[in-house]
Design an enzyme around this catalytic site. Sequence first.
Site, PDB file in Angstrom:
ATOM      1  N   ARG A 174       8.385   1.940  10.435  1.00  0.00           N
ATOM      2  CA  ARG A 174       8.424   2.529  11.697  1.00  0.00           C
ATOM      3  C   ARG A 174       9.610   3.408  11.915  1.00  0.00           C
ATOM      4  O   ARG A 174      10.822   3.047  11.367  1.00  0.00           O
ATOM      5  CB  ARG A 174       8.086   1.614  12.848  1.00  0.00           C
ATOM      6  CG  ARG A 174       9.284   0.488  13.155  1.00  0.00           C
ATOM      7  CD  ARG A 174       8.752  -0.740  13.993  1.00  0.00           C
ATOM      8  NE  ARG A 174       8.333  -0.193  15.363  1.00  0.00           N
ATOM      9  CZ  ARG A 174       7.336  -0.351  16.142  1.00  0.00           C
ATOM     10  NH1 ARG A 174       6.448  -0.806  15.691  1.00  0.00           N
ATOM     11  NH2 ARG A 174       7.330  -0.075  17.405  1.00  0.00           N
ATOM     12  N   LYS A 222       7.065   0.387  24.533  1.00  0.00           N
ATOM     13  CA  LYS A 222       6.443   0.742  25.647  1.00  0.00           C
ATOM     14  C   LYS A 222       6.613  -0.317  26.967  1.00  0.00           C
ATOM     15  O   LYS A 222       6.755  -0.148  27.870  1.00  0.00           O
ATOM     16  CB  LYS A 222       4.831   0.804  25.396  1.00  0.00           C
ATOM     17  CG  LYS A 222       4.321   2.293  24.857  1.00  0.00           C
ATOM     18  CD  LYS A 222       2.849   2.230  24.356  1.00  0.00           C
ATOM     19  CE  LYS A 222       2.448   1.444  23.357  1.00  0.00           C
ATOM     20  NZ  LYS A 222       1.282   1.544  22.919  1.00  0.00           N
ATOM     21  N   GLU A 247      -2.488   1.778  21.748  1.00  0.00           N
ATOM     22  CA  GLU A 247      -3.407   1.141  22.555  1.00  0.00           C
ATOM     23  C   GLU A 247      -3.009   1.808  23.986  1.00  0.00           C
ATOM     24  O   GLU A 247      -1.836   2.152  24.065  1.00  0.00           O
ATOM     25  CB  GLU A 247      -2.722  -0.396  22.588  1.00  0.00           C
ATOM     26  CG  GLU A 247      -3.255  -1.383  23.662  1.00  0.00           C
ATOM     27  CD  GLU A 247      -2.731  -2.551  23.850  1.00  0.00           C
ATOM     28  OE1 GLU A 247      -2.060  -3.135  23.123  1.00  0.00           O
ATOM     29  OE2 GLU A 247      -3.186  -3.294  24.677  1.00  0.00           O
TER      30      GLU A 247
HETATM   31  P1  ATP Z   1       5.405  -0.134  20.825  1.00  0.00           P
HETATM   32  O1  ATP Z   1       5.865  -1.537  20.259  1.00  0.00           O
HETATM   33  O2  ATP Z   1       6.650   0.693  20.661  1.00  0.00           O
HETATM   34  O3  ATP Z   1       5.193  -0.291  22.317  1.00  0.00           O
HETATM   35  P2  ATP Z   1       2.890  -0.217  19.804  1.00  0.00           P
HETATM   36  O4  ATP Z   1       3.016  -0.480  18.339  1.00  0.00           O
HETATM   37  O5  ATP Z   1       2.695  -1.215  20.535  1.00  0.00           O
HETATM   38  O6  ATP Z   1       4.375   0.541  20.075  1.00  0.00           O
HETATM   39  P3  ATP Z   1       0.535   0.981  19.775  1.00  0.00           P
HETATM   40  O7  ATP Z   1      -0.081   2.116  20.579  1.00  0.00           O
HETATM   41  O8  ATP Z   1      -0.094  -0.279  19.258  1.00  0.00           O
HETATM   42  O9  ATP Z   1       2.196   0.870  20.084  1.00  0.00           O
HETATM   43  O10 ATP Z   1       0.859   2.249  18.401  1.00  0.00           O
HETATM   44  C1  ATP Z   1      -0.109   3.064  17.718  1.00  0.00           C
HETATM   45  C2  ATP Z   1       0.298   3.435  16.405  1.00  0.00           C
HETATM   46  O11 ATP Z   1       1.745   3.870  16.405  1.00  0.00           O
HETATM   47  C3  ATP Z   1       0.514   2.154  15.515  1.00  0.00           C
HETATM   48  O12 ATP Z   1      -0.289   2.511  14.245  1.00  0.00           O
HETATM   49  C4  ATP Z   1       1.651   1.789  15.388  1.00  0.00           C
HETATM   50  O13 ATP Z   1       2.160   1.252  13.969  1.00  0.00           O
HETATM   51  C5  ATP Z   1       2.383   3.234  15.461  1.00  0.00           C
HETATM   52  N1  ATP Z   1       3.679   3.221  15.899  1.00  0.00           N
HETATM   53  C6  ATP Z   1       4.343   2.586  17.171  1.00  0.00           C
HETATM   54  N2  ATP Z   1       5.509   2.554  16.969  1.00  0.00           N
HETATM   55  C7  ATP Z   1       6.067   3.413  15.933  1.00  0.00           C
HETATM   56  C8  ATP Z   1       7.379   3.693  15.589  1.00  0.00           C
HETATM   57  N3  ATP Z   1       8.338   3.335  16.027  1.00  0.00           N
HETATM   58  N4  ATP Z   1       7.235   4.623  14.380  1.00  0.00           N
HETATM   59  C9  ATP Z   1       6.250   4.555  13.665  1.00  0.00           C
HETATM   60  N5  ATP Z   1       4.884   4.252  13.995  1.00  0.00           N
HETATM   61  C10 ATP Z   1       4.878   3.834  15.107  1.00  0.00           C
HETATM   62 MG    MG Z   2       0.872  -2.533  19.621  1.00  0.00          MG
END
Ligand code: ATP
Ligand code: MG
Length: 763
Positions: free
Chosen positions: A264, A274, A38
């Site tokens: 993750r 984020k 995102e």
């Molecule tokens: P955050 O919660 O850290 O802000 P998010 O999951 O909201 O991250 P996205 O932009 O939605 O961030 O994530 C893009 C992709 O990266 C998704 O498929 C998510 O599952 C993956 N992702 C995010 N954080 C991790 C992590 N710590 N380890 C592995 N994959 C991740």
């Molecule tokens: Mg997300």
Amino acid sequence: MATPPESSPPPHFLRAIVAADQARGAYGGRVVTRFPPEPNGYLHIGHAKSICLNFGLAAEFGGVCHLRYDDTNPSTESVEYVNAILEYVNWLGFDPKDKVFFASDYFGKIYEYAVHLVKKGKAYVCDLSDEQIRETRGSTTEPGRPSPFRDRSVEENLRLLEGMKNGEFAEGSRVLRAKIDMANPNFKMRDPLLYRIRFAHHYRTGNTWKIYPFYDFAHCLSDAIEGITHSICTLEFENNRELYDWILAECDLREPPHQYEFARLNLTWTVMSKRRFLKLVNDGHVAGWDDPRMPTLAGLRRRGVTPESLRTLAERVGVAKANSVVEVEFFENILRDDLNSRAPRGLAVLRPLKVTLTNWPAGRVDTIDAPLFPAELALPGTRSLTLSGSCFIDASDFAEAPPKGWHRLAPSGEVRLRHGCVIRCDDVIKNSEGVVTELRCTADLDTLGGRAPVGRKVKGVVHWVDATTAVPVEVRLYDRLVNVEKPTADDFLSELNPKSLETLTALVEPAIVAPGAATHWQFERTGYFFRDPVDAAMGKTAFNRTVTLREGWTADAPAGAGADAAIAPTPTVAITEKPGAAKALSPEVAARRDALVARWALPDAAARPLAADPEVTTLFEVAAANATPAAVASFVANVVVGELRSANRAPPSLDGAALGRLVALTEAGTLGAAQARRVLAVLLAEGGHPDAIVAREGLAKVSDPAQVRAWVSAVIEANPGEVARYRAGQATLLGFFVGKVLKLSGGKADAAVAQALVAEALS
Ligand code: ATP
Ligand code: MG
């Protein structure tokens, strides 16, 4: 068709699933994955794992990976983030080429699917408020209650949905819900929300849309629209899978993509979200998204972390189905390994203390050719150092009242200046406050150029810079951003480390700041540093500490024959703690540490890493009965602990007696460092006896001169230029030759024998 992987990566369940799908011809043999960020912030090290996995699997199976911006939430997204995400996907080493997509481009199609569901009687417009929806959802023990709007007619639903789309209703007044099952044990299936009304400006679609799809609705349909085959996400979406499948089935999509979940990446001592980064940036706790203390890819790059080390991390932590927290030290060790052969060595003094060589001939300045890399790496390159009558050493390398086992400078003591000569401290000059401001020393001119007259033994080697050519530069020492191992969700601001940044003016040798110089450096005995690229673009030179040389403690610099000699030091007994490394120990750890110090006569700093984990303590104690305790301590702390520190592997299933024997073999000179690591790897993987492993794998050091001479001759023949320069007086090239011999022999040649034979052959 499957392209065979170049080097066989470790197996994991997703690889097995993709391989099986391809083998049975699913999706016509296509493999299409996607990375769906995102655009509401910068990518972080956790995303790197997902990027490596998705792009890596696609490449491995001859497929493609899409970069899809999951931009269905207008209020938090921006073009700045879109651009930064692509930049860092590229930086990590992956190129989506023309496969860059935006979920917002599918808003039209997604809406059509919503109409389709309404027509099928599978979705309805609900007028309950958010709160009422929550209240009627039920609990784990009770089913939810149906919405009073659940049985609206298809016609009414179509009209209301259209009205929502046209902006006829207030924000929050209505939503579109799937009509599934209010009693389903999976909450996600209790008539989940598909669309909401939002009068917000979207950075791509502007004010066109008054309704926006929820993640669960948009994501699976975006996957289907793009022809994704394997939709890989993190574990928290496990419960969403049922809904994912339901939507695609009800939308009559044939050969729909499938969702798979993996754990993750979490790291100790690291905030990873984020939302929290945004708070750190907005509240000014860090200098920006690319502050080198941030675990964002932008911050890591600026700190000097390499994309290669991040890819290795992703591969080594593997792909698991259970969440775990990887120790950040595991990553730091990967990083050190990567920088070791990338970063040339340079001399930099962080806290300068002036040294005057009182017997140095007035006006004389010597030039010293010093190799950029240690001999065992067999990498080319030298730089020039100057040595004159005054230089600077690090203030921490001098002690007026040295503790026992001190190998650095002290009154009347001697050390070797790295690549230079041996000096003896005669006088200590202090200012009126009693602070040491200068050391007056005698240089032993017979030891210049790495020469070590027979019988001349010096305890330690220190780094230094020459006063006539040293260049002052800004150096930033970064430490952990938070000072708790597992930062808690809400209160992480109170856990920020107030000492996460220390800025110093260091003195460095000229090669480090010369035009066109490398950007990564190992400041010898100090750490790995990286020239700040953002500052460099503004014309300023500053170095960021990427990582220290060792975890918390360090073995003293090798006592030396010639300090420039090729022979890698066997770990010395003396161990000193890095400044600032002391952490408060829990009572149990402190008790184990005290017992180790008492029983095995270890220095405190050597006992600490062994005391942290009771299984490691036991391992050490069993091993220490079979070799010299200090050598075992060093090997366990520097090598074994790092090997064990793997994401999903529990601590030692390692036999202590076998480990002790392994250390004894290195002490006896039977095994070199690389061979010892190899034996350790076998012990960890399959157990066994070190002697048997050494015999089976042919790992024993070769000291038979006849055999070593063959390698020496080959190296001499292959490097005529270096031979000529050596013969012309460049004695420091000895290390270069020995390094090549070691490399040619696969590390098996005995370095001391090789050195003697090279010297003999070239004399
Ligand atoms: P955050 O919660 O850290 O802000 P998010 O999951 O909201 O991250 P996205 O932009 O939605 O961030 O994530 C893009 C992709 O990266 C998704 O498929 C998510 O599952 C993956 N992702 C995010 N954080 C991790 C992590 N710590 N380890 C592995 N994959 C991740
Ligand atoms: Mg997300």
